[in-house]
Every structure is written in C-alpha cells, then in structure tokens.
Design a protein around this motif. Structure first.
Motif, PDB file in Angstrom:
ATOM      1  N   ASP A   1       7.188  -9.683  -5.572  1.00 50.87           N
ATOM      2  CA  ASP A   1       8.165  -9.944  -4.508  1.00 50.87           C
ATOM      3  C   ASP A   1       8.146  -8.845  -3.446  1.00 50.87           C
ATOM      4  O   ASP A   1       9.108  -8.652  -2.724  1.00 50.87           O
ATOM      5  CB  ASP A   1       9.576 -10.097  -5.109  1.00 50.87           C
ATOM      6  N   PHE A   2       7.050  -8.099  -3.380  1.00 55.69           N
ATOM      7  CA  PHE A   2       6.927  -7.104  -2.308  1.00 55.69           C
ATOM      8  C   PHE A   2       5.451  -6.832  -2.046  1.00 55.69           C
ATOM      9  O   PHE A   2       4.591  -7.189  -2.860  1.00 55.69           O
ATOM     10  CB  PHE A   2       7.664  -5.805  -2.656  1.00 55.69           C
ATOM     11  N   GLU A   3       5.177  -6.228  -0.890  1.00 52.34           N
ATOM     12  CA  GLU A   3       3.787  -5.941  -0.529  1.00 52.34           C
ATOM     13  C   GLU A   3       3.698  -4.524   0.019  1.00 52.34           C
ATOM     14  O   GLU A   3       4.474  -4.157   0.911  1.00 52.34           O
ATOM     15  CB  GLU A   3       3.330  -6.949   0.528  1.00 52.34           C
ATOM     16  N   LEU A   4       2.777  -3.753  -0.496  1.00 50.12           N
ATOM     17  CA  LEU A   4       2.608  -2.368  -0.025  1.00 50.12           C
ATOM     18  C   LEU A   4       1.952  -2.360   1.346  1.00 50.12           C
ATOM     19  O   LEU A   4       1.023  -3.147   1.597  1.00 50.12           O
ATOM     20  CB  LEU A   4       1.720  -1.590  -0.998  1.00 50.12           C
ATOM     21  N   THR A   5       2.412  -1.456   2.205  1.00 53.72           N
ATOM     22  CA  THR A   5       1.758  -1.319   3.509  1.00 53.72           C
ATOM     23  C   THR A   5       0.406  -0.639   3.298  1.00 53.72           C
ATOM     24  O   THR A   5       0.177   0.009   2.269  1.00 53.72           O
ATOM     25  CB  THR A   5       2.596  -0.427   4.445  1.00 53.72           C
ATOM     26  N   LYS A   6      -0.450  -0.761   4.303  1.00 53.03           N
ATOM     27  CA  LYS A   6      -1.764  -0.104   4.256  1.00 53.03           C
ATOM     28  C   LYS A   6      -1.596   1.398   4.038  1.00 53.03           C
ATOM     29  O   LYS A   6      -2.323   2.026   3.279  1.00 53.03           O
ATOM     30  CB  LYS A   6      -2.500  -0.317   5.590  1.00 53.03           C
ATOM     31  N   GLU A   7      -0.599   1.959   4.720  1.00 55.43           N
ATOM     32  CA  GLU A   7      -0.349   3.402   4.632  1.00 55.43           C
ATOM     33  C   GLU A   7       0.030   3.804   3.195  1.00 55.43           C
ATOM     34  O   GLU A   7      -0.485   4.789   2.658  1.00 55.43           O
ATOM     35  CB  GLU A   7       0.799   3.727   5.583  1.00 55.43           C
ATOM     36  N   ASP A   8       0.911   3.027   2.588  1.00 59.43           N
ATOM     37  CA  ASP A   8       1.322   3.339   1.212  1.00 59.43           C
ATOM     38  C   ASP A   8       0.163   3.119   0.231  1.00 59.43           C
ATOM     39  O   ASP A   8      -0.007   3.889  -0.719  1.00 59.43           O
ATOM     40  CB  ASP A   8       2.551   2.513   0.800  1.00 59.43           C
ATOM     41  N   GLN A   9      -0.634   2.090   0.494  1.00 58.61           N
ATOM     42  CA  GLN A   9      -1.812   1.861  -0.363  1.00 58.61           C
ATOM     43  C   GLN A   9      -2.719   3.095  -0.294  1.00 58.61           C
ATOM     44  O   GLN A   9      -3.214   3.560  -1.316  1.00 58.61           O
ATOM     45  CB  GLN A   9      -2.610   0.653   0.121  1.00 58.61           C
ATOM     46  N   PHE A  10      -2.898   3.598   0.914  1.00 57.25           N
ATOM     47  CA  PHE A  10      -3.772   4.755   1.106  1.00 57.25           C
ATOM     48  C   PHE A  10      -3.202   5.981   0.373  1.00 57.25           C
ATOM     49  O   PHE A  10      -3.923   6.742  -0.267  1.00 57.25           O
ATOM     50  CB  PHE A  10      -3.946   5.041   2.604  1.00 57.25           C
ATOM     51  N   MET A  11      -1.870   6.136   0.458  1.00 57.46           N
ATOM     52  CA  MET A  11      -1.246   7.284  -0.217  1.00 57.46           C
ATOM     53  C   MET A  11      -1.436   7.192  -1.735  1.00 57.46           C
ATOM     54  O   MET A  11      -1.680   8.189  -2.403  1.00 57.46           O
ATOM     55  CB  MET A  11       0.239   7.364   0.135  1.00 57.46           C
ATOM     56  N   ILE A  12      -1.325   5.990  -2.269  1.00 61.47           N
ATOM     57  CA  ILE A  12      -1.481   5.824  -3.721  1.00 61.47           C
ATOM     58  C   ILE A  12      -2.936   6.066  -4.117  1.00 61.47           C
ATOM     59  O   ILE A  12      -3.230   6.794  -5.070  1.00 61.47           O
ATOM     60  CB  ILE A  12      -1.001   4.418  -4.170  1.00 61.47           C
ATOM     61  N   GLU A  13      -3.847   5.513  -3.324  1.00 63.35           N
ATOM     62  CA  GLU A  13      -5.264   5.625  -3.701  1.00 63.35           C
ATOM     63  C   GLU A  13      -5.760   7.067  -3.615  1.00 63.35           C
ATOM     64  O   GLU A  13      -6.720   7.438  -4.282  1.00 63.35           O
ATOM     65  CB  GLU A  13      -6.077   4.637  -2.855  1.00 63.35           C
ATOM     66  N   SER A  14      -5.060   7.896  -2.849  1.00 68.06           N
ATOM     67  CA  SER A  14      -5.513   9.278  -2.767  1.00 68.06           C
ATOM     68  C   SER A  14      -4.580  10.248  -3.516  1.00 68.06           C
ATOM     69  O   SER A  14      -4.584  11.433  -3.230  1.00 68.06           O
ATOM     70  CB  SER A  14      -5.696   9.677  -1.298  1.00 68.06           C
ATOM     71  N   LEU A  15      -3.826   9.750  -4.446  1.00 67.23           N
ATOM     72  CA  LEU A  15      -2.912  10.604  -5.242  1.00 67.23           C
ATOM     73  C   LEU A  15      -3.676  11.729  -5.933  1.00 67.23           C
ATOM     74  O   LEU A  15      -4.761  11.498  -6.458  1.00 67.23           O
ATOM     75  CB  LEU A  15      -2.257   9.764  -6.344  1.00 67.23           C
TER      76      LEU A  15
END
Ligand SMILES: NC(=O)c1ccc[n+]([C@@H]2O[C@H](COP(=O)([O-])OP(=O)(O)OC[C@H]3O[C@@H](n4cnc5c(N)ncnc54)[C@H](OP(=O)(O)O)[C@@H]3O)[C@@H](O)[C@H]2O)c1
Length: 269
Positions: A255-269
């Motif tokens: 019921d939600f979608e991550l923004t590109k920016e948040d996806q990028f932040m997660i992928e570079s944790l």
C-alpha cells in the motif's frame, strides 16, 4: 498478493514466509525437532501463501502437514523446497528421483510449485543429471518450476548452457550486509527471478535507524521499507518470523511505493 512472472510464464508471489526454524526447539535452526508449527499456522492464518522449506531444514513433513491441515485449497499455496547437494540426495539419478518423490510425500501434495538445488554442485556431471531429473519432473507435472539457490553468475551460465528448461529462480542472500546487487541486476536482465533469503537479517543498529527514518515518510517501519525495496525492484522476499505482529507487519508492503531517492538511500546503506 502481488506476483511476478517466471520465465516459464507462471506466477510467483512477491512475498512468502521462510520456515527454517519452524518446528524446532528454541526457534533455533539447529534446535531439536519438536513438532511445534504454531508460527507457520499463524503465518498461514495471516495470509502467507508462499511457503519456503528445504530438505536440510528437516521440517518438510511438518510444513506439509501444517499446510494440509489448514484446510485451505492446495492451489492457493505456492510451495518451494530444495534438494541438498550431498551425495545422499544427488549421488545418482535414482537418488535424485527418490529425493523428489520423498519431498512430494513429505509435503502431502501432488505437485511442488518450485524445486531448487539448495547449494552449488561442483561436479559438472552430477549437476547435469540432477537438473535433467528435475526437468523430467516438470515434464510429468510433479514440479511446476525449477531453479537454484546460492549460485554465482558463472554457475547460472553453466546451467543455462545445458538446460532444456532454464532456471526460473536463484534464491540468494540479500540484505544490507550482503546485497548481491550485481547478481540481482544480472538475474533481472536474464529473466531469472531473484529471491532474497535473510531479507531482514544482518541489519546493524545504524542501518536500522536510517531505515526507520525513511519509513517515517510512509508511516511504515524499518522492516517494511527494507522488504518493499526488494519487491519494488522485482526481488521475491521470504522473511520468517515467530512473532505474529511481525508476520502481520511484513505482509503490509503493498500500500505504498518508495521514491527513487529513498530506493537509492536504501540500496547504498
Ligand atoms: N537458500 C538458502 O541457502 C537459505 C539460507 C537461509 C535462509 N533461507 C530461507 O530464507 C528464510 C528467511 O531467512 P531467515 O529466516 O534466515 O532470516 P530473516 O527472515 O531475514 O530474519 C528472521 C529474523 O528477523 C526477525 N524479524 C522478522 N520480522 C521482523 C520484524 N517485522 N521486525 C523485527 N524483527 C523481525 C525474526 O525474529 P522474530 O521471530 O522475533 O520476528 C528473525 O529473528 C528462511 O526461513 C529460509 O526459508 C534460505
């Protein structure tokens, strides 16, 4: 439940439950089998339908019994199991056949949705005949899809070269400690569905805090954004929990979608 397409045209749910500590004392992987499948019962009750087990977890039959006794029609489930790479299971073609037949019996089912080779098989000849036997079970309808687990890109290519039926899935570790980004990109480009084991494991307190911060934007928690990140890029996840609240929380990803920016932040944790 949202699904993704396998190369053979069938669908796999994007989310399921792991089972590797179910039915065991102390909820420990190496715990003595105690027949307590209450956590799996709870997962099924809350809506999990993809169930991931393996012969090496030693709980295939308890998992099968729990699914059977749920009373929910078999076709609503998506059952995955895995053949170990030891000679006791793959020492000959006959051994592979017997292993698959035993899985069918343990799981109390006429067919298995997804059958994986659990670990790489170094011996090329064994790998080839193991795969051929799995293909023959696809031919006779006892297995719907076949795949591998913990295979490298080179190993996937080796199977690809001789396989009549290509591996549909490679189940590998993917979490902030070991993302396996390169491998996942390769699979997504080559029509092999990546499935992440340990998707909530090995997250440091610092990483958890960063994830929790991102999660605030969506009214979600750290685990939900981490799992969402994976499914949003087409990776199937199989988080496992003995805690009903966690099981429910891990289901609430659609019921939600991550923004590109948040996806990028997660992928570079
Ligand atoms: N192919 C392979 O070689 C391989 C290897 C390992 C695992 N697997 C498969 O992948 C499945 C998942 O991996 P896993 O079981 O190792 O690890 P996991 O699912 O990443 O993590 C399980 C741990 O996370 C906790 N947890 C779950 N949901 C949570 C939440 N919402 N908030 C906080 N903590 C949460 C659980 O504790 P609680 O019980 O307290 O919630 C448990 O300690 C396995 O069960 C197995 O089926 C495959």
């Amino acid at each position: 439940m949202q699904t993704t397409l396998l190369a053979n045209g069938s669908k796999i749910p994007l989310l399921g439950t792991g089972t590797n500590t179910y039915g065991k004392e102390g909820n420990q992987y190496r715990g003595k089998l105690n027949g307590d499948f209450s956590a799996l019962k709870s997962a099924i009750q809350e809506g999990y339908r993809l169930i991931d087990t393996a012969i090496s977890y030693q709980n295939e039959s308890g998992v099968g019994k729990t699914i059977f006794e749920s009373g929910i029609p078999r076709e609503e489930f998506y059952i995955t199991t895995k053949i170990p790479s030891d000679d006791a299971y793959i020492g000959s073609r006959k051994a592979v056949e017997q292993t698959v037949l035993k899985s069918l019996e343990n799981l109390k089912t006429d067919y298995i949705d997804l059958y994986l080779i659990h670990q790489p098989i170094d011996d090329e000849e064994k790998l080839k005949y193991t795969w051929e036997v799995l293909e023959s079970f696809v031919d006779n309808g006892k297995i719907k899809s076949i795949g591998v687990s913990n295979f490298t890109i080179e190993m996937l290519e080796a199977v690809h070269n001789f396989a009549r039926i290509k591996p549909a899935v490679n189940q590998i570790q993917s979490n902030p400690h070991t993302w396996n980004h390169e491998m996942i990109d390769y699979m997504l480009k080559n029509d092999i569905v990546p499935e992440a084991w340990g998707p909530l494991s090995k997250v440091t307190p610092e990483q958890r805090a960063k994830l929790a911060k991102i999660a605030e934007n969506y009214g979600k928690n750290w685990g939900q954004v981490l799992l969402r990140y994976q499914i949003q890029r087409g990776v199937v996840v199989i988080p496992k929990s003995h805690n009903k609240d966690h099981q429910i929380s891990n289901l609430e990803l659609f019921d939600f979608e991550l923004t590109k920016e948040d996806q990028f932040m997660i992928e570079s944790l």
